[in-house]
Design a protein around this motif. Structure first.
Motif, PDB file in Angstrom:
ATOM      1  N   LEU A 168      -9.582  -0.602  -0.792  1.00 50.52           N
ATOM      2  CA  LEU A 168      -9.080  -1.403  -1.914  1.00 50.52           C
ATOM      3  C   LEU A 168      -8.174  -0.608  -2.844  1.00 50.52           C
ATOM      4  O   LEU A 168      -7.281  -1.174  -3.471  1.00 50.52           O
ATOM      5  CB  LEU A 168     -10.237  -2.025  -2.698  1.00 50.52           C
ATOM      6  CG  LEU A 168     -10.979  -3.143  -1.968  1.00 50.52           C
ATOM      7  CD1 LEU A 168     -12.157  -3.647  -2.802  1.00 50.52           C
ATOM      8  CD2 LEU A 168     -10.046  -4.280  -1.619  1.00 50.52           C
ATOM      9  N   ASP A 169      -8.375   0.709  -2.924  1.00 52.85           N
ATOM     10  CA  ASP A 169      -7.483   1.541  -3.743  1.00 52.85           C
ATOM     11  C   ASP A 169      -6.061   1.541  -3.190  1.00 52.85           C
ATOM     12  O   ASP A 169      -5.096   1.689  -3.939  1.00 52.85           O
ATOM     13  CB  ASP A 169      -7.995   2.977  -3.838  1.00 52.85           C
ATOM     14  CG  ASP A 169      -9.162   3.129  -4.792  1.00 52.85           C
ATOM     15  OD1 ASP A 169      -9.605   2.109  -5.371  1.00 52.85           O
ATOM     16  OD2 ASP A 169      -9.643   4.266  -4.955  1.00 52.85           O
ATOM     17  N   LEU A 170      -5.927   1.368  -1.884  1.00 56.03           N
ATOM     18  CA  LEU A 170      -4.600   1.329  -1.270  1.00 56.03           C
ATOM     19  C   LEU A 170      -3.933  -0.021  -1.447  1.00 56.03           C
ATOM     20  O   LEU A 170      -2.722  -0.136  -1.322  1.00 56.03           O
ATOM     21  CB  LEU A 170      -4.699   1.662   0.223  1.00 56.03           C
ATOM     22  CG  LEU A 170      -5.315   3.014   0.578  1.00 56.03           C
ATOM     23  CD1 LEU A 170      -5.352   3.189   2.087  1.00 56.03           C
ATOM     24  CD2 LEU A 170      -4.563   4.149  -0.085  1.00 56.03           C
ATOM     25  N   SER A 192       0.801  -1.225   0.000  1.00 54.57           N
ATOM     26  CA  SER A 192       0.000   0.000   0.000  1.00 54.57           C
ATOM     27  C   SER A 192       0.833   1.274   0.000  1.00 54.57           C
ATOM     28  O   SER A 192       0.317   2.340  -0.343  1.00 54.57           O
ATOM     29  CB  SER A 192      -0.934   0.005   1.212  1.00 54.57           C
ATOM     30  OG  SER A 192      -0.184  -0.056   2.407  1.00 54.57           O
ATOM     31  N   ARG A 194       1.248   8.069  -3.744  1.00 54.74           N
ATOM     32  CA  ARG A 194       0.679   8.587  -4.986  1.00 54.74           C
ATOM     33  C   ARG A 194      -0.609   9.362  -4.723  1.00 54.74           C
ATOM     34  O   ARG A 194      -0.793  10.486  -5.214  1.00 54.74           O
ATOM     35  CB  ARG A 194       0.420   7.440  -5.963  1.00 54.74           C
ATOM     36  CG  ARG A 194      -0.211   7.853  -7.279  1.00 54.74           C
ATOM     37  CD  ARG A 194      -0.492   6.655  -8.173  1.00 54.74           C
ATOM     38  NE  ARG A 194      -1.117   5.525  -7.494  1.00 54.74           N
ATOM     39  CZ  ARG A 194      -2.405   5.453  -7.175  1.00 54.74           C
ATOM     40  NH1 ARG A 194      -3.221   6.456  -7.450  1.00 54.74           N
ATOM     41  NH2 ARG A 194      -2.897   4.380  -6.584  1.00 54.74           N
ATOM     42  N   ILE A 195      -1.486   8.794  -3.912  1.00 56.10           N
ATOM     43  CA  ILE A 195      -2.768   9.444  -3.622  1.00 56.10           C
ATOM     44  C   ILE A 195      -2.551  10.704  -2.796  1.00 56.10           C
ATOM     45  O   ILE A 195      -3.159  11.749  -3.049  1.00 56.10           O
ATOM     46  CB  ILE A 195      -3.716   8.461  -2.909  1.00 56.10           C
ATOM     47  CG1 ILE A 195      -4.105   7.327  -3.878  1.00 56.10           C
ATOM     48  CG2 ILE A 195      -4.945   9.172  -2.368  1.00 56.10           C
ATOM     49  CD1 ILE A 195      -4.765   6.139  -3.224  1.00 56.10           C
ATOM     50  N   ASN A 235       0.914   3.362  -3.162  1.00 57.44           N
ATOM     51  CA  ASN A 235      -0.412   3.925  -3.427  1.00 57.44           C
ATOM     52  C   ASN A 235      -0.718   5.080  -2.487  1.00 57.44           C
ATOM     53  O   ASN A 235      -1.287   6.094  -2.902  1.00 57.44           O
ATOM     54  CB  ASN A 235      -1.484   2.841  -3.300  1.00 57.44           C
ATOM     55  CG  ASN A 235      -1.373   1.805  -4.389  1.00 57.44           C
ATOM     56  OD1 ASN A 235      -1.009   2.099  -5.514  1.00 57.44           O
ATOM     57  ND2 ASN A 235      -1.649   0.562  -4.052  1.00 57.44           N
ATOM     58  N   LYS A 272      -4.193  -2.021  -4.238  1.00 53.81           N
ATOM     59  CA  LYS A 272      -3.922  -2.395  -5.628  1.00 53.81           C
ATOM     60  C   LYS A 272      -2.426  -2.502  -5.846  1.00 53.81           C
ATOM     61  O   LYS A 272      -1.666  -1.630  -5.430  1.00 53.81           O
ATOM     62  CB  LYS A 272      -4.506  -1.363  -6.591  1.00 53.81           C
ATOM     63  CG  LYS A 272      -6.007  -1.348  -6.593  1.00 53.81           C
ATOM     64  CD  LYS A 272      -6.531  -0.284  -7.529  1.00 53.81           C
ATOM     65  CE  LYS A 272      -8.046  -0.248  -7.492  1.00 53.81           C
ATOM     66  NZ  LYS A 272      -8.577   0.860  -8.276  1.00 53.81           N
ATOM     67  N   ALA A 291      -7.166   5.249   4.598  1.00 51.20           N
ATOM     68  CA  ALA A 291      -8.163   5.365   3.531  1.00 51.20           C
ATOM     69  C   ALA A 291      -9.200   6.430   3.877  1.00 51.20           C
ATOM     70  O   ALA A 291      -9.591   7.232   3.022  1.00 51.20           O
ATOM     71  CB  ALA A 291      -8.837   4.012   3.293  1.00 51.20           C
ATOM     72  N   VAL A 347     -10.480   7.675   0.214  1.00 49.42           N
ATOM     73  CA  VAL A 347     -10.476   6.672  -0.850  1.00 49.42           C
ATOM     74  C   VAL A 347     -10.896   5.334  -0.261  1.00 49.42           C
ATOM     75  O   VAL A 347     -10.749   5.116   0.940  1.00 49.42           O
ATOM     76  CB  VAL A 347      -9.082   6.535  -1.517  1.00 49.42           C
ATOM     77  CG1 VAL A 347      -8.672   7.807  -2.215  1.00 49.42           C
ATOM     78  CG2 VAL A 347      -8.033   6.100  -0.521  1.00 49.42           C
ATOM     79  N   PRO A 348     -11.403   4.425  -1.102  1.00 48.34           N
ATOM     80  CA  PRO A 348     -11.707   3.082  -0.606  1.00 48.34           C
ATOM     81  C   PRO A 348     -10.411   2.346  -0.217  1.00 48.34           C
ATOM     82  O   PRO A 348      -9.365   2.552  -0.833  1.00 48.34           O
ATOM     83  CB  PRO A 348     -12.366   2.394  -1.804  1.00 48.34           C
ATOM     84  CG  PRO A 348     -12.751   3.485  -2.747  1.00 48.34           C
ATOM     85  CD  PRO A 348     -11.806   4.616  -2.491  1.00 48.34           C
TER      86      PRO A 348
END
Length: 90
Positions: A76-78, A13, A19-20, A16, A80, A68, A73-74
């Protein structure tokens, strides 16, 4: 301390999260993210965020849910897997 034998990364994670976090306008600093997580009851500092983002620190499920929530964000986005970087063609 537990050492992960699957390479240097202790989480999937971190990239991610970085990036987010950087994509938010205005950009959220690692210190600001740590401060927001502390308000959610997660005891982390800027150095912990830095270690998470570079994959040197494990992330608990409770921390992941809070991250999250703070990043809006969800979960699951973390989780991926990052895409493999393409090699430059000759």
């Amino acid at each position: 301390m537990f050492k992960n034998k699957n390479g240097e990364h202790n989480n999937i994670s971190g990239e991610n999260i970085a990036r987010i976090r950087k994509a938010i306008v205005p950009t959220v600093s690692q210190r600001a993210l740590a401060d927001k997580l502390q308000l959610c009851g997660i005891d982390v500092d800027k150095n912990a965020i830095q270690r998470i983002e570079c994959g040197k620190r494990f992330v608990t499920d409770i921390e992941l849910v809070a991250i999250a929530k703070v990043l809006d964000v969800p979960v699951l986005d973390l989780l991926k897997k990052p895409r493999a970087k393409k090699k430059a063609q000759d």
